[in-house]
Design an enzyme around this catalytic site. Structure first.
Site: not given
Length: 338
Positions: A159, A180, A238
């Site tokens: 992230d 991600d 997501w």
């Protein structure tokens, strides 16, 4: 008959309304003169800490403020509050101005750098979260509207860039992570950026969170480059209506042939929109992509190849061409204890 108190309150209300209208009518593309604030760890600037310089900007600011950060390693967790728009934070060179923090867990509380204000610009900065692999560790969170980043390095593992909400533009940026590492539900255009995957297997580069067909959000990568240490996916959803397009992008052999993953939910195959247009390199071959991704035609790709995607022509502003000295209330060095 109106009392003095009533007249005074009416006057204050009218003045606040006029100020709000004035701010709403500001055209960022025509703003070329900025107040200059200098951050220098040696004490030769206005402030030694970046956050102190941001804190000095008045609430509901309506002028360009250019915070020039001298080279150094700034161990700070930075927040640009929602009531402080029109700030530019600029280093001198990307690798010389480093903002670093070490935290993990909550993606909204732990980022090294958080932008909540509108009309923010970041230039020539390295923003990193040094927590490492194994947990969510955001380097940069962008939750304000109309934010742009130029020549920045954004570094972490999971992230890395929480591209949360709003319209954003990234140009000539280097973004690195393993899982991600570009995620969120913003409408963003990445132009000539370098994406570097640290994944050792099937880590996804993107995790876009569009949750409804009514949302005008998604990530477009235009003229970018993808490299990595081993293998990775282009993305996974997501949100059920996740939308990502890669165009004119070089993909090294780090990209797995299938390209995309449905994150264990096959229902998202029919609602996600993943496209590729005129990409190159060994990782760009589309013959073995998942069947629910799209090899776009020019007509299908066209809406994603323009600034209109983020209404960029109305807010992306040039660098200031002139500077003026900030008033003493802003430029006064209040950080004398360090």
């Amino acid at each position: 008959m109106m009392t003095r108190g009533y007249v005074f309150n009416f006057f204050v209300l009218a003045l606040c309304t006029l100020m709000a209208i004035s701010r709403a009518n500001l055209d960022p593309t025509q703003m070329t003169t900025a107040l200059l604030i200098r951050v220098d760890q040696s004490g030769k600037g206005d402030y030694k800490k970046i956050q102190d310089a941001i804190n000095a900007v008045p609430s509901n600011n309506s002028e360009l403020v250019f915070i020039w950060v001298k080279p150094g390693i700034y161990k700070e967790q930075i927040v640009v509050p929602v009531d402080k728009p029109f700030i530019t934070l600029s280093g001198t060179n990307t690798t010389g101005t480093i903002i670093t923090w070490n935290d993990s867990g909550d993606i909204f509380q732990s980022p090294t750098f958080t932008v909540l204000a509108s009309d923010f610009v970041g230039r020539y900065l390295t923003i990193q979260n040094t927590f490492g692999a194994g947990n969510k560790a955001v380097a940069l969170r962008v939750s304000g509207d109309r934010a742009a980043f130029y020549n920045c390095r954004i570094l972490s593992h999971q992230d890395t860039l929480l591209d949360d909400t709003g319209r954003h533009y990234y140009k000539n940026c280097y973004i690195e992570g393993d899982t991600d590492f570009i995620c969120g539900d913003a409408a963003s255009l990445f132009e000539k950026c370098h994406l570097h995957s640290l994944s050792e297997g099937v880590g996804a580069i993107t995790a876009q969170r569009r949750e409804s067909p009514a949302e005008n959000t998604g990530f477009t990568f235009l003229g970018c480059k993808i490299t990595g240490v081993k293998t990775a996916l282009l993305g996974r959803p997501w949100g059920a209506y996740s939308r990502v397009v890669f165009a004119f992008t070089y993909m090294s052999n780090v990209i797995l042939p299938q390209g995309w993953d449905d994150w264990g939910d096959s229902s998202k195959q029919s609602t996600s929109y993943y496209g590729q247009y005129k990409c190159s390199g060994p990782g760009a071959i589309t013959s073995r992509r998942v069947q629910w991704s799209h090899n776009l035609t020019i007509q299908e790709a066209a809406p994603f190849l323009t600034m209109d995607l983020i209404s960029g022509k109305s807010w992306i502003r040039p660098a200031p061409t002139s500077f003026k000295k900030a008033p003493a209330s802003i430029s006064k060095n209040s950080d004398t204890g360090n």
